[in-house]
Design a protein around this motif. Structure first.
Motif, PDB file in Angstrom:
ATOM      1  N   LYS A   4       4.099   5.791   9.144  1.00  0.00           N
ATOM      2  CA  LYS A   4       5.039   6.560   9.669  1.00  0.00           C
ATOM      3  C   LYS A   4       5.651   6.286  10.923  1.00  0.00           C
ATOM      4  N   ASN A   5       4.850   5.550  11.900  1.00  0.00           N
ATOM      5  CA  ASN A   5       5.080   5.238  13.296  1.00  0.00           C
ATOM      6  C   ASN A   5       5.599   3.742  13.416  1.00  0.00           C
ATOM      7  N   ASP A   6       7.008   3.592  13.589  1.00  0.00           N
ATOM      8  CA  ASP A   6       7.370   2.187  13.662  1.00  0.00           C
ATOM      9  C   ASP A   6       6.994   1.201  14.703  1.00  0.00           C
ATOM     10  N   LYS A   7       6.356   1.994  15.778  1.00  0.00           N
ATOM     11  CA  LYS A   7       5.668   1.282  16.750  1.00  0.00           C
ATOM     12  C   LYS A   7       4.278   1.033  16.438  1.00  0.00           C
ATOM     13  N   LEU A   8       3.801   0.994  15.534  1.00  0.00           N
ATOM     14  CA  LEU A   8       2.430   0.425  15.116  1.00  0.00           C
ATOM     15  C   LEU A   8       2.497  -0.298  13.890  1.00  0.00           C
ATOM     16  N   ARG A   9       1.687  -1.327  13.737  1.00  0.00           N
ATOM     17  CA  ARG A   9       1.364  -2.404  12.848  1.00  0.00           C
ATOM     18  C   ARG A   9      -0.066  -2.258  12.203  1.00  0.00           C
ATOM     19  N   ILE A  10      -0.248  -2.254  10.920  1.00  0.00           N
ATOM     20  CA  ILE A  10      -1.560  -2.396  10.243  1.00  0.00           C
ATOM     21  C   ILE A  10      -1.856  -3.866   9.716  1.00  0.00           C
ATOM     22  N   ILE A  11      -2.717  -4.347  10.400  1.00  0.00           N
ATOM     23  CA  ILE A  11      -3.007  -5.721  10.093  1.00  0.00           C
ATOM     24  C   ILE A  11      -3.997  -6.195   8.986  1.00  0.00           C
ATOM     25  N   ALA A  12      -4.756  -5.302   8.717  1.00  0.00           N
ATOM     26  CA  ALA A  12      -5.842  -5.591   7.654  1.00  0.00           C
ATOM     27  C   ALA A  12      -6.466  -4.251   7.132  1.00  0.00           C
ATOM     28  N   ILE A  13      -6.883  -4.210   5.955  1.00  0.00           N
ATOM     29  CA  ILE A  13      -7.713  -3.134   5.522  1.00  0.00           C
ATOM     30  C   ILE A  13      -8.767  -3.729   4.581  1.00  0.00           C
ATOM     31  N   GLY A  14      -9.969  -2.957   4.740  1.00  0.00           N
ATOM     32  CA  GLY A  14     -11.066  -3.229   4.364  1.00  0.00           C
ATOM     33  C   GLY A  14     -11.457  -3.117   2.762  1.00  0.00           C
ATOM     34  N   ARG A  66     -14.797   6.433  -2.042  1.00  0.00           N
ATOM     35  CA  ARG A  66     -14.799   5.407  -1.012  1.00  0.00           C
ATOM     36  C   ARG A  66     -13.687   5.513  -0.090  1.00  0.00           C
ATOM     37  N   GLU A  67     -13.951   5.254   1.119  1.00  0.00           N
ATOM     38  CA  GLU A  67     -12.726   5.524   2.316  1.00  0.00           C
ATOM     39  C   GLU A  67     -12.944   4.100   2.989  1.00  0.00           C
ATOM     40  N   TYR A  68     -11.716   3.436   2.932  1.00  0.00           N
ATOM     41  CA  TYR A  68     -11.862   2.102   3.576  1.00  0.00           C
ATOM     42  C   TYR A  68     -11.256   2.151   5.258  1.00  0.00           C
ATOM     43  N   VAL A  69     -11.609   1.016   5.903  1.00  0.00           N
ATOM     44  CA  VAL A  69     -11.389   1.109   7.390  1.00  0.00           C
ATOM     45  C   VAL A  69     -10.112  -0.098   7.267  1.00  0.00           C
ATOM     46  N   GLY A  70      -9.178   0.248   8.263  1.00  0.00           N
ATOM     47  CA  GLY A  70      -8.319  -0.498   8.496  1.00  0.00           C
ATOM     48  C   GLY A  70      -8.228  -0.690   9.951  1.00  0.00           C
ATOM     49  N   VAL A  71      -7.250  -1.778  10.359  1.00  0.00           N
ATOM     50  CA  VAL A  71      -7.051  -2.170  11.883  1.00  0.00           C
ATOM     51  C   VAL A  71      -5.567  -2.090  12.147  1.00  0.00           C
ATOM     52  N   VAL A  72      -5.345  -1.358  13.235  1.00  0.00           N
ATOM     53  CA  VAL A  72      -4.010  -1.237  13.747  1.00  0.00           C
ATOM     54  C   VAL A  72      -3.697  -1.842  15.125  1.00  0.00           C
ATOM     55  N   VAL A  73      -2.532  -2.344  15.305  1.00  0.00           N
ATOM     56  CA  VAL A  73      -2.200  -2.542  16.802  1.00  0.00           C
ATOM     57  C   VAL A  73      -0.781  -2.320  17.027  1.00  0.00           C
ATOM     58  N   ARG A  74      -0.295  -2.544  17.944  1.00  0.00           N
ATOM     59  CA  ARG A  74       0.961  -1.962  18.319  1.00  0.00           C
ATOM     60  C   ARG A  74       2.200  -2.923  17.719  1.00  0.00           C
ATOM     61  N   ALA A  75       3.378  -2.548  17.387  1.00  0.00           N
ATOM     62  CA  ALA A  75       4.182  -3.218  16.831  1.00  0.00           C
ATOM     63  C   ALA A  75       4.508  -4.410  17.725  1.00  0.00           C
ATOM     64  N   ASP A  76       4.531  -4.257  19.042  1.00  0.00           N
ATOM     65  CA  ASP A  76       4.964  -5.325  20.115  1.00  0.00           C
ATOM     66  C   ASP A  76       3.861  -6.254  20.267  1.00  0.00           C
ATOM     67  N   GLN A 110      -3.751   6.618  22.239  1.00  0.00           N
ATOM     68  CA  GLN A 110      -4.158   5.665  23.290  1.00  0.00           C
ATOM     69  C   GLN A 110      -3.403   4.283  23.053  1.00  0.00           C
ATOM     70  N   LEU A 111      -3.568   3.926  21.811  1.00  0.00           N
ATOM     71  CA  LEU A 111      -3.086   2.552  21.592  1.00  0.00           C
ATOM     72  C   LEU A 111      -1.563   2.492  21.855  1.00  0.00           C
ATOM     73  N   LEU A 112      -0.866   3.795  21.565  1.00  0.00           N
ATOM     74  CA  LEU A 112       0.426   3.795  21.663  1.00  0.00           C
ATOM     75  C   LEU A 112       0.834   3.644  23.114  1.00  0.00           C
ATOM     76  N   GLY A 113       0.136   4.141  23.878  1.00  0.00           N
ATOM     77  CA  GLY A 113       0.298   4.524  25.408  1.00  0.00           C
ATOM     78  C   GLY A 113      -0.240   3.065  25.927  1.00  0.00           C
ATOM     79  N   GLY A 114      -0.862   2.076  25.368  1.00  0.00           N
ATOM     80  CA  GLY A 114      -1.057   0.860  26.031  1.00  0.00           C
ATOM     81  C   GLY A 114      -2.459   0.786  26.532  1.00  0.00           C
ATOM     82  N   HIS A 115      -3.145   1.975  26.524  1.00  0.00           N
ATOM     83  CA  HIS A 115      -4.552   1.729  27.103  1.00  0.00           C
ATOM     84  C   HIS A 115      -5.848   0.966  26.508  1.00  0.00           C
TER      85      HIS A 115
END
Length: 326
Positions: free
Chosen positions: A218-228, A123-133, A197-202
């Protein structure tokens, strides 16, 4: 002398183990086996197929195992090869949840019922990512914003609207009471592009599968908020909360396995099911899955068919709510 005898015994045991699958089945590949991957070289589907290739050779199960990459046509390009070889156990293809999604979406005029499901491997799970800010710190923040205005946030998915990644973020939002038919979802050619595109604010949010989540960590500008996943993942993703932990009782995943053309014989199915079971049980395969944050999940032919039926009903329910089911 004893060392030589012991070495000969170990070698003999290895040969017995390697040939046991052939001995137990009345059928075995009679020519080069072609394994079709409905994605380009280097993609996740391709990576898994090539590990299968390596281990089938290492275990002396199948030596002449050739992978052909046939992306395009919402799986139709790859399925066309299987269609040309009904009943031929020398042709196999990656079984992916996309065959369900594409059929329900109306972009594919065939379904898994037109072929021979042999096994599910993980199985492969889906997670949700936002910018750290981002003001979105967790799943509850995302749900609150989406309930107030479902199309306020732009959500990036790869590679198409209505696929397993889209369903992977729509399912928990629907469960939480969000009007998912009003979501603003933007497809990109890859998760790498959507994260850029997320990192660029688009865009504001990205839904992605576990291998891409590892890269996001590996990118401190991103935050994973949930995984399925039904429970927390191990390794690099062990600190990421599940949707269930955040009050949304849902698991979002896709399955990957192996299928063949229609009209395969029982002995052909038996050979491949036992071969794939042997690979599944190997330490090398389990380590490979762990490295990619894929959850081991082996089902044989009958169980695979039953699960696909369940997945079809579940996915159709979400896609119907999204207004995408044909």
């Amino acid at each position: 002398m004893k060392k030589i005898a012991l070495k000969m015994l170990i070698t003999a045991c290895g040969l017995i183990a390697a040939t046991s699958i052939h001995a137990q089945s009345s059928w075995q590949p009679t020519s080069t086996v072609e394994f079709i991957v409905p994605a380009g070289a280097g993609a996740a589907l391709d990576t898994a197929a090539r590990q299968l290739q390596n281990l089938l050779a290492k275990e002396n199960i199948v030596k002449n195992f050739v992978i052909t990459n046939r992306p395009g046509g919402n799986l139709a390009v790859g399925l066309n090869v299987l269609d040309q070889h009904p009943g031929d156990g020398n042709y196999l293809m990656t079984l992916t949840t996309s065959i369900i999604n594409n059929h329900i979406l109306g972009s594919l005029n065939r379904s898994y019922e037109d072929y021979t499901p042999i096994a599910l491997l993980f199985r492969e799970y889906v997670g949700v990512v936002v910018r750290a800010d981002s003001p979105i710190k967790n799943g509850a923040d995302l749900i609150r914003i989406m309930k107030e205005n479902p199309n306020k946030l732009h959500i990036g998915v790869a590679t198409s609207v209505g696929n397993h990644i889209h369903v992977g973020i729509a399912s928990p939002l629907q469960k939480a009471g969000v009007a998912i038919e009003n979501l603003s979802v933007i497809p990109f050619k890859s998760s790498g592009i959507s994260i850029t595109q997320l990192l660029g604010g688009h865009i504001d949010v990205v839904a992605a599968t576990t291998p891409n989540l590892i890269n996001a960590l590996k990118n401190d500008k991103l935050r994973i908020i949930a995984i399925g996943s039904p429970e927390r993942m191990g390794g690099a993703l062990s600190n990421i909360p599940t949707w269930k932990e955040q009050g949304v009782d849902v698991s979002t995943s896709s399955v990957q396995g192996v299928m063949g053309p229609k009209n395969m014989t029982p002995s052909q199915i038996e050979f491949w099911a036992k071969a794939l079971q042997k690979i599944n049980d190997s330490k090398e395969w389990q380590t490979f899955l762990e490295q990619n944050q894929w959850k081991p999940f082996f089902y044989g032919p009958k169980e695979t068919r039953a699960l696909l039926d369940q997945e079809y009903a579940s996915i159709k329910s979400v896609l119907s709510k999204l207004g995408l089911a044909k």
